[in-house]
Scaffold this active site. Structure first.
Site, PDB file in Angstrom:
ATOM      1  N   HIS B  12       0.870  -1.162   0.000  1.00  0.00           N
ATOM      2  CA  HIS B  12       0.000   0.000   0.000  1.00  0.00           C
ATOM      3  C   HIS B  12       0.904   1.208   0.000  1.00  0.00           C
ATOM      4  O   HIS B  12       2.095   1.115   0.276  1.00  0.00           O
ATOM      5  CB  HIS B  12      -0.948   0.020   1.202  1.00  0.00           C
ATOM      6  CG  HIS B  12      -0.277  -0.038   2.522  1.00  0.00           C
ATOM      7  ND1 HIS B  12       0.156   1.068   3.192  1.00  0.00           N
ATOM      8  CD2 HIS B  12       0.081  -1.091   3.280  1.00  0.00           C
ATOM      9  CE1 HIS B  12       0.713   0.700   4.323  1.00  0.00           C
ATOM     10  NE2 HIS B  12       0.697  -0.600   4.410  1.00  0.00           N
ATOM     11  N   HIS B 130      13.490   1.037   5.405  1.00  0.00           N
ATOM     12  CA  HIS B 130      12.843   1.821   6.464  1.00  0.00           C
ATOM     13  C   HIS B 130      13.886   2.448   7.389  1.00  0.00           C
ATOM     14  O   HIS B 130      13.809   3.636   7.726  1.00  0.00           O
ATOM     15  CB  HIS B 130      11.942   0.908   7.311  1.00  0.00           C
ATOM     16  CG  HIS B 130      10.566   0.737   6.754  1.00  0.00           C
ATOM     17  ND1 HIS B 130       9.777   1.788   6.375  1.00  0.00           N
ATOM     18  CD2 HIS B 130       9.813  -0.377   6.547  1.00  0.00           C
ATOM     19  CE1 HIS B 130       8.602   1.338   5.951  1.00  0.00           C
ATOM     20  NE2 HIS B 130       8.608   0.019   6.036  1.00  0.00           N
ATOM     21  N   GLY B 309       5.240   1.523   9.719  1.00  0.00           N
ATOM     22  CA  GLY B 309       3.906   2.099   9.890  1.00  0.00           C
ATOM     23  C   GLY B 309       3.544   2.377  11.333  1.00  0.00           C
ATOM     24  O   GLY B 309       2.878   3.370  11.646  1.00  0.00           O
ATOM     25  N   ASN B 313       2.296   6.220  15.182  1.00  0.00           N
ATOM     26  CA  ASN B 313       1.498   6.353  16.387  1.00  0.00           C
ATOM     27  C   ASN B 313       2.125   7.448  17.262  1.00  0.00           C
ATOM     28  O   ASN B 313       3.031   7.202  18.070  1.00  0.00           O
ATOM     29  CB  ASN B 313       1.445   5.022  17.143  1.00  0.00           C
ATOM     30  CG  ASN B 313       0.390   5.029  18.236  1.00  0.00           C
ATOM     31  OD1 ASN B 313       0.375   5.909  19.081  1.00  0.00           O
ATOM     32  ND2 ASN B 313      -0.492   4.066  18.200  1.00  0.00           N
ATOM     33  N   ARG B 417       0.831  13.402   6.646  1.00  0.00           N
ATOM     34  CA  ARG B 417       0.401  14.589   7.360  1.00  0.00           C
ATOM     35  C   ARG B 417       0.399  15.820   6.460  1.00  0.00           C
ATOM     36  O   ARG B 417       1.357  16.036   5.709  1.00  0.00           O
ATOM     37  CB  ARG B 417       1.346  14.859   8.533  1.00  0.00           C
ATOM     38  CG  ARG B 417       1.392  13.759   9.528  1.00  0.00           C
ATOM     39  CD  ARG B 417       0.280  13.920  10.552  1.00  0.00           C
ATOM     40  NE  ARG B 417       0.137  12.696  11.279  1.00  0.00           N
ATOM     41  CZ  ARG B 417      -0.793  11.779  11.026  1.00  0.00           C
ATOM     42  NH1 ARG B 417      -1.678  11.965  10.078  1.00  0.00           N
ATOM     43  NH2 ARG B 417      -0.863  10.672  11.727  1.00  0.00           N
ATOM     44  N   ASN B 529      -4.933  22.798  12.025  1.00  0.00           N
ATOM     45  CA  ASN B 529      -4.381  22.382  10.734  1.00  0.00           C
ATOM     46  C   ASN B 529      -4.789  20.937  10.453  1.00  0.00           C
ATOM     47  O   ASN B 529      -4.370  20.017  11.144  1.00  0.00           O
ATOM     48  CB  ASN B 529      -2.847  22.508  10.781  1.00  0.00           C
ATOM     49  CG  ASN B 529      -2.178  21.946   9.535  1.00  0.00           C
ATOM     50  OD1 ASN B 529      -2.845  21.658   8.531  1.00  0.00           O
ATOM     51  ND2 ASN B 529      -0.872  21.799   9.586  1.00  0.00           N
TER      52      ASN B 529
END
Lengths: 231, 571
Positions: B12, B130, B309, B313, B417, B529
């Site tokens: 994804h 990563h 991913g 958090n 974001r 925002n």
């Protein structure tokens, strides 16, 4: 009578009678409208003409509204019938503008809008005859936009292809392109079924490897040390 | 000047990233251009856009690097299918088709799609990509690196030591034990879409009480050496990639929440699910603390880079920095799979002998709005555009007057974001504005919070704590000063925190100008925002996307470059 209209008229009592079928059908329409929204926004991005981009954006806005309306109605029917709520609208698209170019894209959209309009008109007749006022009102609102989309895409098509005759030829090509695509899709459905059967046969053959793999390569737990690799 | 293109795809969040002479010049997620949320397809549009931004033809590329190893991945998938025989019968045909039909040939596909020599296309390990994306774009020269995601080739968690140009793998935890897949399973259990609803679970957790920690202790066992182990009886991710949990989980936690139901946190039913989310959050935080402490022990480092991913958090990240033996911590803004494209490109670039990329200065790495096109299109739509000499002041004035402003200026952000380049901005004090954005514009659950953006130098006046390497990229949270709860009512979450973004002119110049203008108007230097996108849509990228958004959603104004649009009042 066109095949689309004839098929829709024959199937209407079957499709719209059962609540589960209604939810599924409305959800499918919502997905189709949402996918169309993505296609129209891509077209707006790719066309060199700001006027056509503006028209495509307005069209995309209509499609987004239709998707929302279909989904809301599907959710309402599901709720009142204690059926599972239809899922979120996850779209897929074939990037038709990229694939076809602007003239063929417009011809395809025009052809699709005309077909949808004819199909929706048969639904309207059926809803009216069966006292389904809410569904009738829903399709009434959508149909007004479909007719407008049909008109403006044809006007642009005539402008871009140079003449009305050329535009009609482009729409005919869109018809055959779509027919070929449907044929290939049906072939893919058959091939997928065959593939599944074959792969399950292969899966059964894997049985002989199961004890070996479970013994030689078991799932690992907790920390594993890897060979140190530097970059 | 070596040029390297990094690619992530086929799970994804496909993306491309371009490095020229070691410098990150462009990074774009495919979804922003294809307009399909979380688009996993080969990111050809994103790659072409990166090359346009870098001013390079594809033939000028020295390397194209894919972010994982297709054959290693196939090996893991096949092993798993055989190990779980016969429960994997349903998964087998799909997995085989997906691996053999597409994923295995990705390097050839890239060479063909981009028109580059096949010899220039290579791949690196998933977790190494990563780790590289986090360490080499961090401000640290020596750091422990922890990667936590669903699964790469074999590893689902890995510990690394980054020092200078070197990145050394220390230990891994392998699939099927995975914190990412634990989180995904509970996301599905709570009725949210996997790979999309994880943020909702994090937001929901603040509304609950972690009273199911004992149950979660059965689901995931945390060991003293920092490792963890899932009790696989509760899971189904080995044989069912859609749902991820099994009937035993429902026996333990109660029936799953059906998807699509409206949330009512005043009801017992939904409070139960909020408690499940809160218990998951606490369990995840404890697991991450264990991993971080272990990584710090092994490396002796006091800085941490977190990727994968799970690193998105923000609540857990704040706790790690607070409780682990750390001085500073960094999370790459695209910590998920998209970020792997950056990491892969950096690894290949370093191999070619380029300098280190240095700390990431800004996440504005995508294409900018074309002002001429925006003007022509807005005019054709009859929206009466106006060019502004001082867009920031006009924008600030509108926000101060309670308007919701769609702010599309500068280069598109990299990562999930919105950091001010494609954002909805509003007054952070007005709860009614928050309700309006949640219900009418974003059409999302009322429990989900909004984030504040604040000038970096003013942070201490409004928040407890100080800026760190995460705050510019909105990957952590901070408690709001109790005296400021009213002033920041629209961005204060249920637990009194906010996922803040600290703004400097260097990192987000357009947003910094708006905050300066607010201060000049004697207003607090803070705005609400949130991302500029409709429900289920990717964040806006181009002028066409922005204007499509303006047509569809009832925002009051839009700033598109220096073009101002205001919605006509109803007569």
């Amino acid at each position: 009578m066109r095949l689309t209209v004839w098929t829709a008229r024959v199937l209407n009592p079957i499709v719209w009678r059962r609540r589960r079928g209604v939810v599924r059908k409305l959800h499918q329409f919502a997905l189709a409208e949402r996918a169309s929204m993505v296609d129209m926004r891509q077209a707006a991005r790719l066309t060199p003409s700001p006027e056509r981009a503006a028209a495509y954006l307005r069209h995309a806005d209509d499609e987004a509204r239709h998707a929302h309306m279909f989904l809301r109605r599907a959710q309402e029917v599901a709720r009142t019938s204690s059926l599972p709520a239809p899922g979120a609208l996850r779209v897929d698209t074939e990037h038709l503008f990229d694939t076809l170019g602007e003239v063929a894209f417009l011809a395809f959209v025009h052809y699709g809008e005309a077909r949808a309009r004819r199909q929706f008109e048969t639904y309207q007749d059926w809803f009216l005859a069966n006292g389904r006022d809410k569904d009738h009102a829903l399709f009434d609102a959508v149909l007004a936009d479909e007719r407008r989309h049909e008109r403006y895409t044809y006007a642009f098509l005539c402008e871009l292809s140079g003449s009305e005759a050329a535009a009609k030829a482009a729409v005919r090509r869109a018809f055959w392109w779509e027919a070929k695509r449907r044929w290939l899709r049906s072939g893919r459905t058959v091939a997928t079924a065959i593939y599944f059967v074959c792969s399950w046969l292969l899966y059964v053959v894997l049985l002989v490897w199961v004890p070996v793999i479970r013994l030689a390569r078991p799932a690992l737990r907790r920390w594993q040390q890897r060979p140190n690799a530097l970059t | 000047m070596p040029a390297v293109l990094g690619i992530s795809a086929y799970y994804h969040d496909a993306a491309a990233a371009l490095l020229v002479d070691g410098k990150l010049v462009a990074a774009i997620q495919e979804e922003r251009l294809s307009r399909i949320k979380n688009d996993p397809s080969l990111p050809v549009r994103a790659a072409e856009a990166c090359l346009r931004l870098g001013g390079l033809p594809a033939t000028a590329l020295d390397r194209v690097v894919f972010y994982e190893q297709p054959f290693a991945k196939l090996e893991r998938v096949m092993l798993q299918l055989v190990r779980t025989f016969p429960r994997s019968w349903r998964q087998f045909p799909r997995a085989l088709a997906s691996q053999l039909g597409t994923k295995l040939w990705v390097l050839d596909q890239l060479a063909e799609a981009l028109g580059v020599d096949r010899k220039k296309v290579e791949c690196v390990e998933h977790h190494r990509s990563h780790a590289a994306s986090a360490f080499y774009t961090s401000p640290f020269t020596d750091a422990a690196v922890v990667v936590v995601d669903g699964v790469g080739e074999h590893a689902s968690t890995s510990l690394w030591h980054g020092h200078g140009r070197t990145l050394k793998q220390l230990a891994t935890i392998d699939f099927p034990h995975s914190l990412g897949l634990l989180y995904a399973a509970i996301t599905a259990y709570l009725g949210f879409a996997v790979n999309e609803g994880e943020y909702k679970v994090m937001g929901l957790a603040a509304w609950g009480s972690p009273r199911y920690q004992d149950a979660f202790a059965k689901i995931v066992r945390l060991h003293n050496d920092g490792s963890y182990e899932l009790d696989l009886r509760y899971f189904a991710h080995m044989t069912d990639t859609q749902l991820g949990f099994g009937p035993a989980l429902e026996q333990l936690l109660g029936p799953r929440r059906p998807p699509g139901l409206r949330w009512d946190l005043a009801s017992d039913r939904d409070r139960h699910y909020a408690d499940v989310a809160a218990s998951l959050q606490v369990t995840l935080e404890r697991a991450l603390l264990g991993l971080t402490r272990r990584a710090c022990e092994l490396t002796g480092a006091t800085s941490l880079c977190l990727a994968g991913g799970v690193a998105l958090n923000a609540v857990a990240n704040a706790r790690l920095l607070r409780e682990a033996p750390l001085e500073n911590m960094y999370v790459h803004p695209a910590a998920g799979d998209a970020g792997g494209a950056v990491g892969a490109a950096i690894l290949a670039s370093l191999e070619l002998g380029t300098p280190l990329p240095g700390p990431l200065q800004s996440a504005a790495l995508g294409p900018a709005i074309d002002p001429a096109r925006a003007w022509d299109l807005a005019t054709s739509l009859g929206l009466h555009p106006r060019r502004l000499d001082d867009p920031a002041t006009v924008c600030a004035h509108a926000i101060a007057n309670g308007k919701i402003v769609a702010h599309a200026r500068g280069r598109l952000e990299w990562g999930p974001r919105a950091l001010g380049q494609r954002s909805l901005l509003a007054d952070p004090s007005d709860r009614a504005t928050r309700e309006r954005i949640n219900r009418v514009i974003k059409q999302r659950e009322a429990f989900r919070p909004f984030a504040p953006a604040i000038r970096e130098r003013d942070m201490a006046d409004y928040f407890i704590g100080s800026t760190n390497a995460m705050t510019p990229f909105m990957t952590t949270v901070a408690p709001i000063q109790p005296s400021m709860h009213e002033q920041l009512a629209a961005v204060t979450h249920e637990d009194g925190t906010a996922r803040l973004q600290t703004v400097t002119p260097a990192k987000a110049p357009e947003l910094a100008a708006v905050l300066d203008a607010l201060t000049n108007a004697s207003r607090p230097p803070v705005v609400l925002n949130t991302s500029l996108n409709g429900p289920g849509e990717p964040i806006v990228a181009s002028a066409e996307d922005a204007l499509g958004f303006f047509l569809r959603h009832p925002v009051d104004c839009m700033l598109l470059g220096d073009i101002w649009l205001e919605r006509a009042k109803a007569p």
